[in-house]
Design a protein around this motif. Structure first.
Motif, PDB file in Angstrom:
ATOM      1  N   MET A   1      78.162  61.143  90.065  1.00 40.37           N
ATOM      2  CA  MET A   1      78.212  60.023  89.173  1.00 40.37           C
ATOM      3  C   MET A   1      79.501  60.134  88.370  1.00 40.37           C
ATOM      4  SD  MET A   1      75.640  58.831  86.091  1.00 40.37           S
ATOM      5  CE  MET A   1      74.713  60.263  86.281  1.00 40.37           C
ATOM      6  N   LEU A   2      80.129  59.018  88.171  1.00 39.38           N
ATOM      7  CA  LEU A   2      81.374  58.973  87.413  1.00 39.38           C
ATOM      8  C   LEU A   2      81.269  57.876  86.379  1.00 39.38           C
ATOM      9  CD1 LEU A   2      84.336  59.939  87.147  1.00 39.38           C
ATOM     10  CD2 LEU A   2      84.920  58.136  88.752  1.00 39.38           C
ATOM     11  N   GLY A   3      81.631  58.195  85.158  1.00 37.58           N
ATOM     12  CA  GLY A   3      81.580  57.198  84.102  1.00 37.58           C
ATOM     13  C   GLY A   3      82.691  57.431  83.113  1.00 37.58           C
ATOM     14  N   ALA A   4      83.029  56.420  82.390  1.00 42.19           N
ATOM     15  CA  ALA A   4      84.036  56.530  81.341  1.00 42.19           C
ATOM     16  C   ALA A   4      83.409  56.045  80.042  1.00 42.19           C
ATOM     17  CB  ALA A   4      85.250  55.683  81.690  1.00 42.19           C
ATOM     18  N   PHE A   5      83.433  56.909  79.039  1.00 40.85           N
ATOM     19  CA  PHE A   5      82.849  56.581  77.749  1.00 40.85           C
ATOM     20  C   PHE A   5      83.936  56.625  76.693  1.00 40.85           C
ATOM     21  CE2 PHE A   5      79.484  58.824  80.144  1.00 40.85           C
ATOM     22  CZ  PHE A   5      78.594  57.779  80.268  1.00 40.85           C
ATOM     23  N   SER A   6      83.873  55.712  75.767  1.00 40.40           N
ATOM     24  CA  SER A   6      84.843  55.722  74.668  1.00 40.40           C
ATOM     25  C   SER A   6      84.532  56.894  73.743  1.00 40.40           C
ATOM     26  CB  SER A   6      84.779  54.409  73.883  1.00 40.40           C
ATOM     27  OG  SER A   6      83.558  54.336  73.164  1.00 40.40           O
ATOM     28  N   ARG A   7      85.534  57.285  72.983  1.00 43.73           N
ATOM     29  CA  ARG A   7      85.348  58.384  72.028  1.00 43.73           C
ATOM     30  C   ARG A   7      84.272  58.012  71.009  1.00 43.73           C
ATOM     31  NH1 ARG A   7      89.944  62.139  69.751  1.00 43.73           N
ATOM     32  NH2 ARG A   7      89.991  62.387  71.983  1.00 43.73           N
ATOM     33  N   ARG A   8      84.259  56.746  70.584  1.00 46.72           N
ATOM     34  CA  ARG A   8      83.246  56.282  69.627  1.00 46.72           C
ATOM     35  C   ARG A   8      81.843  56.433  70.220  1.00 46.72           C
ATOM     36  NH1 ARG A   8      82.098  50.187  67.709  1.00 46.72           N
ATOM     37  NH2 ARG A   8      80.390  50.682  66.333  1.00 46.72           N
ATOM     38  N   PHE A   9      81.682  56.055  71.490  1.00 47.45           N
ATOM     39  CA  PHE A   9      80.388  56.173  72.152  1.00 47.45           C
ATOM     40  C   PHE A   9      79.932  57.630  72.178  1.00 47.45           C
ATOM     41  CE2 PHE A   9      77.773  56.945  75.885  1.00 47.45           C
ATOM     42  CZ  PHE A   9      76.814  55.961  75.768  1.00 47.45           C
ATOM     43  N   VAL A  10      80.833  58.526  72.569  1.00 48.31           N
ATOM     44  CA  VAL A  10      80.491  59.955  72.649  1.00 48.31           C
ATOM     45  C   VAL A  10      80.149  60.496  71.263  1.00 48.31           C
ATOM     46  CG1 VAL A  10      81.374  62.248  73.260  1.00 48.31           C
ATOM     47  CG2 VAL A  10      81.849  60.300  74.737  1.00 48.31           C
ATOM     48  N   ASP A  11      80.842  60.007  70.232  1.00 44.97           N
ATOM     49  CA  ASP A  11      80.555  60.450  68.865  1.00 44.97           C
ATOM     50  C   ASP A  11      79.187  59.983  68.380  1.00 44.97           C
ATOM     51  OD1 ASP A  11      82.988  61.689  68.665  1.00 44.97           O
ATOM     52  OD2 ASP A  11      83.945  60.050  67.548  1.00 44.97           O
ATOM     53  N   GLU A  12      78.795  58.771  68.761  1.00 38.74           N
ATOM     54  CA  GLU A  12      77.587  58.177  68.200  1.00 38.74           C
ATOM     55  C   GLU A  12      76.325  58.395  69.018  1.00 38.74           C
ATOM     56  OE1 GLU A  12      78.181  54.137  67.039  1.00 38.74           O
ATOM     57  OE2 GLU A  12      79.985  54.609  65.894  1.00 38.74           O
ATOM     58  N   VAL A  13      76.461  58.601  70.310  1.00 38.45           N
ATOM     59  CA  VAL A  13      75.287  58.751  71.166  1.00 38.45           C
ATOM     60  C   VAL A  13      75.030  60.241  71.409  1.00 38.45           C
ATOM     61  CG1 VAL A  13      74.320  58.246  73.439  1.00 38.45           C
ATOM     62  CG2 VAL A  13      75.671  56.520  72.247  1.00 38.45           C
TER      63      VAL A  13
END
Length: 50
Positions: A1-13
């Motif tokens: 699986m490959l995904g791209a997450f924003s820094r904000r997403f990684v910080d909040e989730v």
């Protein structure tokens, strides 16, 4: 699986898990739970303190 997450997403989730259920050709069911954020937080990335 490959995904791209924003820094904000990684910080909040905190966690993002995907549950996959399949039935094979002989009728056996299989289930896997995947950690979608695995690898998104490397040791080089430090989560900002609130």
């Amino acid at each position: 699986m490959l995904g791209a997450f924003s820094r904000r997403f990684v910080d909040e989730v905190e966690a993002l898990h995907l549950r996959v259920r399949v039935v094979d050709v002989v009728g056996n069911s299989h289930e896997r739970i995947l950690d979608a954020l695995k690898g998104a937080r490397s040791t080089a990335y430090q989560r900002p303190m609130p």
